[in-house]
Design a protein around this motif. Structure first.
Motif, PDB file in Angstrom:
ATOM      1  N   LEU A   1       0.838  -1.197   0.000  1.00 13.26           N
ATOM      2  CA  LEU A   1       0.000   0.000   0.000  1.00 13.26           C
ATOM      3  C   LEU A   1       0.874   1.249   0.000  1.00 13.26           C
ATOM      4  O   LEU A   1       0.375   2.364   0.005  1.00 13.26           O
ATOM      5  CB  LEU A   1      -0.917  -0.002   1.228  1.00 13.26           C
ATOM      6  CG  LEU A   1      -2.013  -1.061   1.206  1.00 13.26           C
ATOM      7  CD1 LEU A   1      -2.635  -1.204   2.579  1.00 13.26           C
ATOM      8  CD2 LEU A   1      -3.070  -0.680   0.182  1.00 13.26           C
TER       9      LEU A   1
ATOM     10  N   GLU B   1      -7.732   7.823   0.910  1.00 11.78           N
ATOM     11  CA  GLU B   1      -8.704   7.202   1.807  1.00 11.78           C
ATOM     12  C   GLU B   1      -8.696   5.681   1.677  1.00 11.78           C
ATOM     13  O   GLU B   1      -8.749   4.955   2.675  1.00 11.78           O
ATOM     14  CB  GLU B   1     -10.098   7.744   1.514  1.00 11.78           C
ATOM     15  CG  GLU B   1     -11.110   7.335   2.564  1.00 11.78           C
ATOM     16  CD  GLU B   1     -12.481   7.911   2.265  1.00 11.78           C
ATOM     17  OE1 GLU B   1     -12.554   8.852   1.465  1.00 11.78           O
ATOM     18  OE2 GLU B   1     -13.469   7.403   2.823  1.00 11.78           O
ATOM     19  N   TYR B   2      -8.618   5.220   0.429  1.00  9.36           N
ATOM     20  CA  TYR B   2      -8.583   3.778   0.202  1.00  9.36           C
ATOM     21  C   TYR B   2      -7.386   3.165   0.910  1.00  9.36           C
ATOM     22  O   TYR B   2      -7.498   2.145   1.584  1.00  9.36           O
ATOM     23  CB  TYR B   2      -8.506   3.497  -1.303  1.00  9.36           C
ATOM     24  CG  TYR B   2      -8.387   2.040  -1.638  1.00  9.36           C
ATOM     25  CD1 TYR B   2      -9.512   1.243  -1.787  1.00  9.36           C
ATOM     26  CD2 TYR B   2      -7.141   1.444  -1.807  1.00  9.36           C
ATOM     27  CE1 TYR B   2      -9.416  -0.087  -2.093  1.00  9.36           C
ATOM     28  CE2 TYR B   2      -7.018   0.101  -2.110  1.00  9.36           C
ATOM     29  CZ  TYR B   2      -8.165  -0.654  -2.247  1.00  9.36           C
ATOM     30  OH  TYR B   2      -8.045  -1.980  -2.535  1.00  9.36           O
ATOM     31  N   ARG B   3      -6.229   3.808   0.761  1.00  6.05           N
ATOM     32  CA  ARG B   3      -5.005   3.318   1.395  1.00  6.05           C
ATOM     33  C   ARG B   3      -5.176   3.247   2.913  1.00  6.05           C
ATOM     34  O   ARG B   3      -4.835   2.255   3.545  1.00  6.05           O
ATOM     35  CB  ARG B   3      -3.829   4.260   1.088  1.00  6.05           C
ATOM     36  CG  ARG B   3      -3.122   3.978  -0.213  1.00  6.05           C
ATOM     37  CD  ARG B   3      -1.946   4.904  -0.341  1.00  6.05           C
ATOM     38  NE  ARG B   3      -0.936   4.658   0.672  1.00  6.05           N
ATOM     39  CZ  ARG B   3      -0.403   5.561   1.476  1.00  6.05           C
ATOM     40  NH1 ARG B   3      -0.785   6.822   1.396  1.00  6.05           N
ATOM     41  NH2 ARG B   3       0.487   5.225   2.362  1.00  6.05           N
TER      42      ARG B   3
ATOM     43  N   GLU C   1     -13.162   8.610  -1.434  1.00  2.24           N
ATOM     44  CA  GLU C   1     -12.190   9.070  -2.427  1.00  2.24           C
ATOM     45  C   GLU C   1     -12.033   8.053  -3.553  1.00  2.24           C
ATOM     46  O   GLU C   1     -11.947   8.421  -4.727  1.00  2.24           O
ATOM     47  CB  GLU C   1     -10.837   9.312  -1.753  1.00  2.24           C
ATOM     48  CG  GLU C   1      -9.857   9.998  -2.676  1.00  2.24           C
ATOM     49  CD  GLU C   1      -8.532  10.243  -1.968  1.00  2.24           C
ATOM     50  OE1 GLU C   1      -8.510  10.192  -0.723  1.00  2.24           O
ATOM     51  OE2 GLU C   1      -7.545  10.480  -2.668  1.00  2.24           O
TER      52      GLU C   1
ATOM     53  N   LYS D   1      -7.877   3.105   4.709  1.00  4.46           N
ATOM     54  CA  LYS D   1      -8.818   2.062   5.114  1.00  4.46           C
ATOM     55  C   LYS D   1      -8.183   0.685   5.045  1.00  4.46           C
ATOM     56  O   LYS D   1      -8.359  -0.144   5.945  1.00  4.46           O
ATOM     57  CB  LYS D   1     -10.053   2.092   4.203  1.00  4.46           C
ATOM     58  CG  LYS D   1     -11.082   3.124   4.612  1.00  4.46           C
ATOM     59  CD  LYS D   1     -12.454   2.749   4.058  1.00  4.46           C
ATOM     60  CE  LYS D   1     -13.516   3.728   4.550  1.00  4.46           C
ATOM     61  NZ  LYS D   1     -14.856   3.382   4.051  1.00  4.46           N
TER      62      LYS D   1
END
Lengths: 127, 127, 127, 127
Positions: A106, B86-88, C86, B90
């Motif tokens: 990530l 945000e994805y990262r 996002e 989460k």
DNA sequence: GTGGTCTAGACCACA
DNA sequence: GTGGTCTAGACCACG
């Protein structure tokens, strides 16, 4: 002894149960002589096929971690030499490894990882 | 990039390949733009079916770790972290949660968790 | 949920299945929790290999549209939009970009694009 | 006539070239008698195998959209009855459909879709 | 040469 | 019953 199951995980349900019993033993949460919840109770609580729970208990029995007295229940075995401190440490290291590899992909930095861990620690404490 | 497969492992072959590529990327052994060995080369070297290798490569592609140019080959992706903040965050939290749940079942203290993470961080840096 | 496959199409069979499930979900024909027909039922009905159907179902799972419970079946996912704001916005922008690039190459004006979008929005609502 | 290629797309490169020439014709950007860039120029500009460009041009010739004068170059054909307004409209509708289905699976509302389109329209105008 | 798709059929694991 | 994995081998598309 409460189980926490994810039916969509790639790890089979019975293996999740096995791992959680082992962990509880390693952590000292359950001790020799303690009773495991009955097949029926576990299967209805988890909404899972009784055969699945049975399979887990049988594997635990084969590994010498529990003993079954027919008609009375399933108990943590008296002789648990193979689990213990080393098992705990290895399992914890493995879990930490999984986090780090995933975090790397990530693109997370060491500090971001530490931060995430601290945040979740705080969150769990609140629960 | 050489693979090392254990056909007797309960982990499927394709998953072993996926894990090894991820680890090689995480360890800096392979870098963005590097070519993965071709499906056929890998399959003949490991003595497994090309489809099995293909399955691994496609999963890596789905996770954004490699890209494949039809007719040219499969390459380590240039943009490993282009996912959206945000994805990262989460995904990182989720991974940290998994560690904490595992650690909780093992009865580990917050300090033991921190220590395990630091140890593994140091180990990865050394590779 | 019935599938309709054209084996002579250049679109692979598995992609046709994926598209039809997506459309069925988008049109409200199937809803969260609904069961997809089993691999074997679908494969025998369509006269295609189970692996082909499996490939389609796994891709749908990777996209978060279905979940599969081992030994129980494949279900429409409950959380179709649990992706992070996002991530959603970026994916939507990317999809809009693809439309605009296509439209640009076709020499379409902004109003023509808006009109096409409104027409299709209306059409979907009617389904 | 400038091409815009994505080598990782599932749509083959040659098909991307074909589509872009068709679109340019439909949009009136190129007209009967106009010259297409040479094989060499196109292949070096796109960093693509010349055979790939050649395949695209041959398909366009087979469809009657271009004619090749050996040694002189490739030209837009004089008779283009089959392309035109209907082709444009259909292609545009198809592109709009793709956006809407994708947007649905992202859980986007009609207004969010409109907003995304407007944003990207504005962005393109600025370029 | 590369990867993509599909088949037919086997065997296994899970519930 | 369910899905998961793998094989051996064919055929195709792309570059």
């Amino acid at each position: 002894m409460i189980f926490d199951i994810d039916t969509t995980s790639s790890l089979p349900i019975y293996a999740q149960i096995v791992a959680q019993v082992k962990h509880a033993v390693a952590a000292g949460i359950v001790r020799a002589g303690d009773t495991l919840p009955s097949l029926r109770e576990t299967s209805s609580r988890l909404r899972v096929n009784p055969l699945t729970v049975s399979k887990a208990y049988r594997q635990l029995e084969a590994e010498g971690i529990v003993v079954t007295d027919h008609g009375r229940g399933t108990f943590i075995s008296a002789k648990l030499a193979d689990l213990g401190e080393e098992y705990r440490r290895k399992a914890l290291d493995k879990a930490a490894d999984r986090l780090l590899v995933e975090a790397y992909h990530l693109g997370a930095s060491a500090d971001e990882i530490r931060l995430a861990v601290e945040n979740r620690l705080r969150k769990m404490r609140d629960v």
